[in-house]
Structure formats: structure tokens, C-alpha cells
Write a protein that holds these residues in place. Structure first.
Motif, PDB file in Angstrom:
ATOM      1  N   ARG A 147       0.833  -1.214   0.000  1.00  0.00           N
ATOM      2  CA  ARG A 147       0.000   0.000   0.000  1.00  0.00           C
ATOM      3  C   ARG A 147       0.862   1.257   0.000  1.00  0.00           C
ATOM      4  NH1 ARG A 147      -5.355  -0.232   0.398  1.00  0.00           N
ATOM      5  NH2 ARG A 147      -6.288  -2.204   1.000  1.00  0.00           N
ATOM      6  N   LEU A 148       1.951   1.222   0.743  1.00  0.00           N
ATOM      7  CA  LEU A 148       2.874   2.359   0.767  1.00  0.00           C
ATOM      8  C   LEU A 148       3.473   2.593  -0.618  1.00  0.00           C
ATOM      9  CD1 LEU A 148       4.452   4.505   2.385  1.00  0.00           C
ATOM     10  CD2 LEU A 148       6.153   2.727   2.854  1.00  0.00           C
ATOM     11  N   VAL A 149       3.870   1.536  -1.287  1.00  0.00           N
ATOM     12  CA  VAL A 149       4.427   1.656  -2.638  1.00  0.00           C
ATOM     13  C   VAL A 149       3.380   2.248  -3.581  1.00  0.00           C
ATOM     14  CG1 VAL A 149       5.255   0.341  -4.641  1.00  0.00           C
ATOM     15  CG2 VAL A 149       6.158  -0.154  -2.356  1.00  0.00           C
ATOM     16  N   LEU A 150       2.139   1.759  -3.501  1.00  0.00           N
ATOM     17  CA  LEU A 150       1.069   2.312  -4.348  1.00  0.00           C
ATOM     18  C   LEU A 150       0.841   3.788  -4.055  1.00  0.00           C
ATOM     19  CD1 LEU A 150      -1.641  -0.500  -4.388  1.00  0.00           C
ATOM     20  CD2 LEU A 150      -0.316   0.358  -6.329  1.00  0.00           C
ATOM     21  N   HIS A 151       0.823   4.148  -2.781  1.00  0.00           N
ATOM     22  CA  HIS A 151       0.603   5.545  -2.395  1.00  0.00           C
ATOM     23  C   HIS A 151       1.726   6.428  -2.939  1.00  0.00           C
ATOM     24  CE1 HIS A 151      -0.576   8.983  -0.001  1.00  0.00           C
ATOM     25  NE2 HIS A 151       0.662   9.050   0.466  1.00  0.00           N
ATOM     26  N   ARG A 152       2.954   5.991  -2.782  1.00  0.00           N
ATOM     27  CA  ARG A 152       4.096   6.790  -3.272  1.00  0.00           C
ATOM     28  C   ARG A 152       4.085   6.892  -4.788  1.00  0.00           C
ATOM     29  NH1 ARG A 152       9.158   5.095   0.633  1.00  0.00           N
ATOM     30  NH2 ARG A 152       8.383   6.210   2.464  1.00  0.00           N
ATOM     31  N   ALA A 153       3.737   5.797  -5.477  1.00  0.00           N
ATOM     32  CA  ALA A 153       3.680   5.844  -6.943  1.00  0.00           C
ATOM     33  C   ALA A 153       2.584   6.791  -7.410  1.00  0.00           C
ATOM     34  CB  ALA A 153       3.456   4.440  -7.497  1.00  0.00           C
ATOM     35  N   ALA A 154       1.430   6.775  -6.746  1.00  0.00           N
ATOM     36  CA  ALA A 154       0.337   7.684  -7.110  1.00  0.00           C
ATOM     37  C   ALA A 154       0.746   9.130  -6.873  1.00  0.00           C
ATOM     38  CB  ALA A 154      -0.917   7.341  -6.315  1.00  0.00           C
ATOM     39  N   ALA A 155       1.414   9.390  -5.770  1.00  0.00           N
ATOM     40  CA  ALA A 155       1.875  10.754  -5.475  1.00  0.00           C
ATOM     41  C   ALA A 155       2.897  11.212  -6.515  1.00  0.00           C
ATOM     42  CB  ALA A 155       2.467  10.819  -4.068  1.00  0.00           C
ATOM     43  N   ARG A 156       3.804  10.316  -6.904  1.00  0.00           N
ATOM     44  CA  ARG A 156       4.815  10.657  -7.906  1.00  0.00           C
ATOM     45  C   ARG A 156       4.155  10.957  -9.248  1.00  0.00           C
ATOM     46  NH1 ARG A 156       7.163   5.990  -8.626  1.00  0.00           N
ATOM     47  NH2 ARG A 156       6.221   5.676 -10.639  1.00  0.00           N
ATOM     48  N   ARG A 157       3.177  10.129  -9.641  1.00  0.00           N
ATOM     49  CA  ARG A 157       2.474  10.366 -10.909  1.00  0.00           C
ATOM     50  C   ARG A 157       1.719  11.690 -10.868  1.00  0.00           C
ATOM     51  NH1 ARG A 157       1.784   4.712 -10.742  1.00  0.00           N
ATOM     52  NH2 ARG A 157      -0.237   4.916  -9.724  1.00  0.00           N
ATOM     53  N   ALA A 158       1.122  12.010  -9.735  1.00  0.00           N
ATOM     54  CA  ALA A 158       0.392  13.272  -9.608  1.00  0.00           C
ATOM     55  C   ALA A 158       1.356  14.451  -9.743  1.00  0.00           C
ATOM     56  CB  ALA A 158      -0.344  13.332  -8.277  1.00  0.00           C
ATOM     57  N   ARG A 159       2.544  14.336  -9.133  1.00  0.00           N
ATOM     58  CA  ARG A 159       3.548  15.413  -9.260  1.00  0.00           C
ATOM     59  C   ARG A 159       4.001  15.551 -10.707  1.00  0.00           C
ATOM     60  NH1 ARG A 159       5.627  12.949  -4.708  1.00  0.00           N
ATOM     61  NH2 ARG A 159       7.303  12.029  -5.941  1.00  0.00           N
ATOM     62  N   GLU A 160       4.208  14.411 -11.369  1.00  0.00           N
ATOM     63  CA  GLU A 160       4.663  14.451 -12.764  1.00  0.00           C
ATOM     64  C   GLU A 160       3.592  15.044 -13.673  1.00  0.00           C
ATOM     65  OE1 GLU A 160       5.709  10.380 -13.494  1.00  0.00           O
ATOM     66  OE2 GLU A 160       7.633  10.563 -12.432  1.00  0.00           O
ATOM     67  N   ARG A 161       2.341  14.729 -13.414  1.00  0.00           N
ATOM     68  CA  ARG A 161       1.248  15.329 -14.203  1.00  0.00           C
ATOM     69  C   ARG A 161       1.187  16.839 -13.987  1.00  0.00           C
ATOM     70  NH1 ARG A 161      -1.743  10.684 -12.828  1.00  0.00           N
ATOM     71  NH2 ARG A 161      -2.641  11.779 -11.066  1.00  0.00           N
ATOM     72  N   GLY A 162       1.443  17.258 -12.758  1.00  0.00           N
ATOM     73  CA  GLY A 162       1.432  18.682 -12.440  1.00  0.00           C
ATOM     74  C   GLY A 162       2.507  19.440 -13.166  1.00  0.00           C
ATOM     75  N   ARG A 163       3.659  18.799 -13.380  1.00  0.00           N
ATOM     76  CA  ARG A 163       4.758  19.451 -14.101  1.00  0.00           C
ATOM     77  C   ARG A 163       4.472  19.547 -15.600  1.00  0.00           C
ATOM     78  NH1 ARG A 163       9.136  15.680 -12.165  1.00  0.00           N
ATOM     79  NH2 ARG A 163       8.611  15.720  -9.994  1.00  0.00           N
ATOM     80  N   ASP A 164       3.709  18.579 -16.110  1.00  0.00           N
ATOM     81  CA  ASP A 164       3.431  18.550 -17.546  1.00  0.00           C
ATOM     82  C   ASP A 164       2.386  19.590 -17.956  1.00  0.00           C
ATOM     83  OD1 ASP A 164       5.199  16.487 -17.781  1.00  0.00           O
ATOM     84  OD2 ASP A 164       3.687  14.905 -17.815  1.00  0.00           O
ATOM     85  N   GLU A 165       1.553  20.029 -16.993  1.00  0.00           N
ATOM     86  CA  GLU A 165       0.511  20.995 -17.322  1.00  0.00           C
ATOM     87  C   GLU A 165       1.071  22.413 -17.284  1.00  0.00           C
ATOM     88  OE1 GLU A 165      -2.740  20.340 -14.690  1.00  0.00           O
ATOM     89  OE2 GLU A 165      -2.928  18.235 -15.259  1.00  0.00           O
ATOM     90  N   PRO A 166       0.604  23.269 -18.212  1.00  0.00           N
ATOM     91  CA  PRO A 166       1.116  24.661 -18.246  1.00  0.00           C
ATOM     92  C   PRO A 166       0.581  25.495 -17.131  1.00  0.00           C
ATOM     93  CG  PRO A 166      -0.395  24.237 -20.106  1.00  0.00           C
ATOM     94  CD  PRO A 166      -0.271  22.965 -19.314  1.00  0.00           C
TER      95      PRO A 166
END
Length: 166
Positions: A147-166
Motif C-alpha cells: 500500500r505504501l508503494v502504491l501511495h508513493r507511486a500515485a503521489a509521484r504520478r500526480a507530481r509528474e502530471r502537475g509538471r506537464d501541465e502549463p
């Protein structure tokens, strides 16, 4: 989403093979533990166990039987459903049965450790603490860490999506 270029059927075949590989180890372990547990009742020392320990033994054997049944069930499902074009449904059910089987296996091992330590040390408190520690380890390794790995991966993906948006 997975980045794979596979058909629905290819994905189902891959996921089914993954499930089979995953269950092989736990299924064999459950069967071995269950086999050893069955033999305990036929040892000379079994008659001298306290009523609590005999009841604990019964609970442990029943948990082991349920764990073994849950971990073997995907094979029976596959045998009865093969050729009916139901592999996605089979995978869904098999994954749930394996998850239940793993929980039951963790409970079986923890109860077996408790029973063994009660017989070996004659110290109920130490046995209970160590049995609980084993169960806590399984809970941590098999449930909390994934669950910790899933939570960290979701947080990382959310951060990466935030960087991709203008």
C-alpha cells in the motif's frame, strides 16, 4: 495505461500466467504447513496439551485448510471454466481467492507459531507476544508495504502530471 501494446485476450493470458506464478510458492507452502499440522494430533505429546492448546490447534488446522483451499481454488476454477471465454472473470475471482488465501496463510502461520512456542517454552506471554509479532510482520510485509508503494507511486504520478501541465 500499462504502456503495453496487447489485446484484451493477450492481457488476460499474461495476467493469468502472472497469477499462476505468484500462487505457486504460497500454495506449496500452505500445503506443507497443513500436512505438518495434520500430523501433530498423532504425536504422543498431543494428548498432554491443555484444552486451550488443543482448541488453538483445531483453529490452526481449520485456518490451514481454508488457506490451502483458497490457494488451490484458482486451479479448480480454471479447470471448470476453461474454454468458456471467461478468462477476465477467472482472473478477477482468482485474484480475490489468492488474497484471501494469503490472509488465511498468515493467520495459520501465526497461530502455528503461537502453538509451537506455547509447547516449546511453556511461557504463554512470550508465546503470545512472538505470535503477534509474526502476524504484525505479515501484515506489514504483505499489506502495508504494498500500500505504501502504491501511495508513493500515485503521489509521484500526480507530481509528474502537475509538471506537464502549463
Amino acid at each position: 495505461m500499462s504502456g503495453r501494446h496487447e489485446t484484451t485476450r493477450e492481457r488476460a493470458d499474461r495476467r493469468w500466467n502472472d497469477l499462476l506464478q505468484e500462487v505457486r510458492v504460497s500454495q506449496t507452502g500452505a500445503q506443507i504447513i497443513f500436512g505438518f499440522l495434520i500430523g501433530v494430533a498423532f504425536t504422543p505429546r498431543f494428548a498432554g496439551l491443555s484444552a486451550f492448546d488443543k482448541n488453538l490447534y483445531i483453529v490452526t488446522v481449520v485456518l490451514g485448510a481454508f488457506a490451502t483451499g483458497s490457494l488451490i481454488a484458482p486451479v479448480a476454477f480454471h479447470r471448470f471454466l476453461a474454454g468458456h471465454d471467461l478468462k477476465p472473470e477467472l482472473i478477477h475471482i482468482a485474484a480475490r481467492l489468492i488474497a484471501v488465501g494469503l490472509v488465511l496463510l498468515a493467520l495459520t502461520i501465526s497461530a502455528a507459531v503461537l502453538l509451537l512456542l506455547r509447547a516449546a517454552t511453556d511461557n504463554a506471554v512470550l508465546s503470545a507476544v512472538l505470535g503477534a509479532a509474526v502476524l504484525l510482520w505479515f501484515t506489514t510485509a504483505w499489506l502495508l508495504l504494498p500500500r505504501l508503494v502504491l501511495h508513493r507511486a500515485a503521489a509521484r504520478r500526480a507530481r509528474e502530471r502537475g509538471r506537464d501541465e502549463p
